[in-house]
Design a protein around this motif. Sequence first.
Motif, mmCIF file in Angstrom:
data_model
loop_
_atom_site.group_PDB
_atom_site.id
_atom_site.type_symbol
_atom_site.label_atom_id
_atom_site.label_comp_id
_atom_site.label_asym_id
_atom_site.label_seq_id
_atom_site.Cartn_x
_atom_site.Cartn_y
_atom_site.Cartn_z
ATOM 1 N N GLU A 103 -5.229 -30.432 22.766
ATOM 2 C CA GLU A 103 -3.924 -29.786 22.651
ATOM 3 C C GLU A 103 -3.695 -29.292 21.218
ATOM 4 O O GLU A 103 -3.159 -28.215 21.008
ATOM 5 C CB GLU A 103 -2.799 -30.733 23.069
ATOM 6 C CG GLU A 103 -2.757 -31.007 24.553
ATOM 7 C CD GLU A 103 -2.508 -29.767 25.389
ATOM 8 O OE1 GLU A 103 -1.606 -28.969 25.060
ATOM 9 O OE2 GLU A 103 -3.227 -29.601 26.390
ATOM 10 N N LYS B 182 -5.745 -26.174 20.718
ATOM 11 C CA LYS B 182 -5.088 -25.013 21.335
ATOM 12 C C LYS B 182 -3.944 -24.518 20.456
ATOM 13 O O LYS B 182 -3.754 -23.310 20.304
ATOM 14 C CB LYS B 182 -4.551 -25.378 22.714
ATOM 15 C CG LYS B 182 -5.625 -25.566 23.751
ATOM 16 C CD LYS B 182 -5.009 -26.020 25.057
ATOM 17 C CE LYS B 182 -6.069 -26.398 26.075
ATOM 18 N NZ LYS B 182 -5.463 -26.925 27.296
ATOM 19 N N GLN B 183 -3.195 -25.444 19.885
ATOM 20 C CA GLN B 183 -2.088 -25.048 19.014
ATOM 21 C C GLN B 183 -2.624 -24.393 17.739
ATOM 22 O O GLN B 183 -2.063 -23.417 17.262
ATOM 23 C CB GLN B 183 -1.225 -26.253 18.671
ATOM 24 C CG GLN B 183 0.020 -25.898 17.895
ATOM 25 C CD GLN B 183 0.926 -27.101 17.703
ATOM 26 O OE1 GLN B 183 0.652 -28.184 18.187
ATOM 27 N NE2 GLN B 183 1.999 -26.902 16.976
ATOM 28 N N ARG C 29 3.190 -23.103 19.794
ATOM 29 C CA ARG C 29 2.863 -24.014 20.870
ATOM 30 C C ARG C 29 2.409 -23.231 22.097
ATOM 31 O O ARG C 29 3.056 -22.270 22.485
ATOM 32 C CB ARG C 29 4.097 -24.850 21.222
ATOM 33 C CG ARG C 29 3.710 -26.090 21.964
ATOM 34 C CD ARG C 29 4.876 -26.910 22.331
ATOM 35 N NE ARG C 29 5.663 -27.281 21.162
ATOM 36 C CZ ARG C 29 6.828 -27.839 21.251
ATOM 37 N NH1 ARG C 29 7.368 -28.072 22.414
ATOM 38 N NH2 ARG C 29 7.500 -28.170 20.180
ATOM 39 N N ALA D 147 2.142 -26.515 27.065
ATOM 40 C CA ALA D 147 1.775 -27.731 26.328
ATOM 41 C C ALA D 147 2.750 -28.868 26.602
ATOM 42 O O ALA D 147 2.342 -30.012 26.821
ATOM 43 C CB ALA D 147 1.699 -27.452 24.834
#
Length: 120
Positions: free
Chosen positions: A32, A35-36, A43, A47
């Motif tokens: 996560e 990805k951010q 965001r 998420a």
Amino acid sequence: MLNMLVWVADLVSAALLTALEVAALTAFWFTEGLKQWAAEGARPPRATARFFLVLTVGPAGLAVVGYSFYRAGLPVACGSQAMLAAVLTLLLVLGGGTECTRWILRRSERRRLVRECRSK
């Protein structure tokens, strides 16, 4: 001798499951975060939903596993699952509080901007 084997199995299963669950949660948070980072700090769209899904299903699954360990007579493994479930539930409550605070702040800012535009 049999009693000692039960305690060894109890301790090994508690340590192994705890390590696997912590590793899985760490991998989830790492992906996560990646990805951010790839979105340059913004965001990703889903998420928050994924975060709440993991932190909702996680404690429920740990409770089922802990109850199974309790029924099997493995108190240490049951206790470790209960503690992990409590930690995940605490993270869920803290994350939910943070998201609610963000939502309230965004909503009040929008309302303030609308009031300013209407008054001009």
